[in-house]
Design an enzyme around this catalytic site. Structure first.
Site, PDB file in Angstrom:
ATOM      1  NE  ARG B  49     -22.746  -5.861 -22.308  1.00 26.22           N
ATOM      2  CZ  ARG B  49     -23.380  -4.948 -21.603  1.00 26.22           C
ATOM      3  NH1 ARG B  49     -22.786  -3.813 -21.301  1.00 26.22           N
ATOM      4  NH2 ARG B  49     -24.608  -5.147 -21.202  1.00 26.22           N
ATOM      5  CB  THR B  50     -16.113  -6.882 -27.694  1.00 22.41           C
ATOM      6  OG1 THR B  50     -16.027  -7.255 -26.317  1.00 22.41           O
ATOM      7  CG2 THR B  50     -14.720  -6.598 -28.213  1.00 22.41           C
ATOM      8  CE  LYS B  78     -20.607 -20.960 -48.375  1.00 21.67           C
ATOM      9  NZ  LYS B  78     -20.198 -19.559 -48.494  1.00 21.67           N
ATOM     10  NE  ARG B  99     -15.098 -12.372 -27.844  1.00 21.29           N
ATOM     11  CZ  ARG B  99     -15.063 -11.640 -26.727  1.00 21.29           C
ATOM     12  NH1 ARG B  99     -14.405 -10.514 -26.714  1.00 21.29           N
ATOM     13  NH2 ARG B  99     -15.697 -12.039 -25.677  1.00 21.29           N
ATOM     14  CG  HIS B 127     -10.537  -9.068 -24.622  1.00 26.75           C
ATOM     15  ND1 HIS B 127     -10.551  -8.343 -25.792  1.00 26.75           N
ATOM     16  CD2 HIS B 127     -11.764  -8.924 -24.074  1.00 26.75           C
ATOM     17  CE1 HIS B 127     -11.740  -7.782 -25.938  1.00 26.75           C
ATOM     18  NE2 HIS B 127     -12.494  -8.126 -24.904  1.00 26.75           N
TER      19      HIS B 127
END
Ligand SMILES: [Zn+2]
Lengths: 152, 300
Positions: B49-50, B78, B99, B127
């Site tokens: 959603r975000t 890596k 995020r 947030h």
């Protein structure tokens, strides 16, 4: 008396003495200092102090402390005195003031904090209230200064 | 404003500027043009959603996005450092939207790269774009942010959203009702912050009977997994479900917000009432994120 003074303060020609460390905290102070093999270091623990009962003391030859080291020591040993020795003479004697900000030496207690998963220095803002607290710049969690641990 | 990392960094003036810009974007007064601008959406933890909301915001302004999603730390396998990954992405894009489950990851990213960084959630920490879209929804429905009475219901202990909202609204002199099971109460450190700011709050165990004097009721989901015993969950569940029969005496301006996704904590019979605002709230998220990106890229 004179002899004791000799041993405790004047035993190094040039360098730094951290006196009046609360008893038992000397090794934490050592953890903060990045000591190379070259400096002579003397540690005294549980010595009798008129001022604070029992004290620890740390002496390091030919070494001055960085600002960050002074700030971190102030956090864990706020009662200590910083003494600069030149040619066996005390040239400067100051108390450790609680800093507003410390970098590098303190571990953030939050396991999810980025300072514990990436190799980057921790950073804390200090609130020097009656009960001093430290807020991590990264994860923003707030801790009691007395609960903080030193990175070894 | 160079980055958006934490609500703590924002002054009241910053917040009002963001609200004002979002409103002007919504009503067409400002039409930011992000043509040739590229946003890197780095989602080291999934949040569809975000991510969609940011993607939509960018595309509504004719901008484009590159998306890295799902992996915990892109090139960790890596052996590349997080800093190198960020530096590389910064060569391709104009803004990084990130995020991460790691707390402080966005703050660190902002130290490493020269382009603006937006925190789209860092673990249990911050947030800020969610908090800002909540504020935008409140100002749109109430006409102001000052001196409102706000109910926060559900999981107040683990809900990062309600923590940010409580802190943000405290700046505007809100009064709170915290409605939750006792073991999911608002954490002490948030309550301490509020007490320090002389903010009034009360705690309740039931939604029913405690919403008639509210301007806003912000409902969050209580996760079954939080309960050790499923029977305990079954016992308290009903006390945190809003339905239409609870609404006859609420205030005229009363609105129900929810960060979505909803499970069953708001009965669908509330959806048709004039009090339901959770879907417009999601739309407000796009305007708010458009405003954030535009301000950070110096387009408004
Ligand atoms: Zn931290």
């Amino acid at each position: 008396m004179n002899q004791i003074k000799m041993i405790k303060v004047n035993a190094i020609k040039n360098g730094t003495v951290i006196d009046h460390i609360a008893a038992g905290k000397a090794l934490k102070v050592i953890d903060i200092l990045t000591l190379t093999g070259n400096n002579a270091v003397m540690i005294g623990m549980n010595l009798v102090s008129n001022r604070i009962g029992k004290k620890d003391i740390v002496k390091i030859e030919n070494r001055e402390l960085s600002k960050e080291e002074v700030n971190s020591i102030a956090l864990i040993a706020p009662s200590a005195t910083l003494i600069i020795i030149k040619d066996f003479e005390v040239v400067n004697k100051t108390s450790f003031d609680m800093p507003e900000y410390v970098e590098e030496h303190i571990i953030c207690p939050n396991p999810k904090c980025i300072t514990n998963s990436e190799d980057i220095p921790s950073k804390f803002y200090i609130n020097n209230a009656e009960i001093a607290t430290a807020r991590c710049v990264y994860c923003e969690k707030k801790y009691l200064v007395e609960d903080l641990r030193i990175k070894i | 404003m160079k980055n958006l990392i934490s609500m703590r960094d924002l002054s009241k003036e910053d917040i009002m500027r963001l609200m004002d810009t979002a409103a002007k974007i919504e009503n067409g007064e400002i039409v930011p043009d992000m043509q040739r601008k590229l946003a890197a959406l780095l989602f080291f933890e999934p949040s569809t959603r975000t991510m969609f909301s940011f993607d939509t915001a960018m595309k509504r302004m004719n901008g484009d996005t590159i998306i890295m999603s799902g992996t915990k730390n892109t090139s960790a396998k890596k052996g590349e450092t997080f800093a190198d990954t960020l530096q590389t992405i910064a060569q391709y894009s104009d803004i990084i939207i990130m995020r991460s489950p790691i707390e402080g990851a966005a703050r660190y990213a902002a130290e490493v790269v020269d382009i603006p960084v937006v925190n789209a959630g860092d673990g249990a920490n911050q947030h800020p774009t969610q908090a800002l879209l909540d504020l935008y929804s409140i100002i749109k429905t109430q006409g102001k942010l000052e001196n409102l009475k706000i109910g926060l219901a559900g999981d107040l202990r683990f809900g990062r959203t309600v923590h940010s909202l409580a802190q943000a609204m405290a700046v505007f002199g809100a009064e709170f009702k915290f409605i939750s099971p006792s073991f999911l109460q608002m954490p002490e450190y948030i309550k301490d912050d509020l007490t320090e700011q002389n903010i009034k709050f009360e705690e309740f165990k039931d939604m029913e009977g405690n919403i008639d004097d509210l301007d806003i009721l912000y409902v969050t989901r209580i996760q079954k997994e939080r309960f050790a015993d499923p029977e305990d969950y079954a016992k308290v569940k009903g006390s945190y479900v809003l339905n239409k029969t609870m609404l006859p005496n609420v205030k005229e301006n009363f609105k129900v917000l929810h960060p979505l996704p909803r499970v069953d904590e708001i009965h669908t019979d509330v959806d048709d009432t004039k009090f339901a605002y959770y879907f417009p709230q999601a739309k407000n998220g796009v305007y708010t994120r458009q405003a954030i990106i535009s301000i950070l890229l110096g387009e408004v």
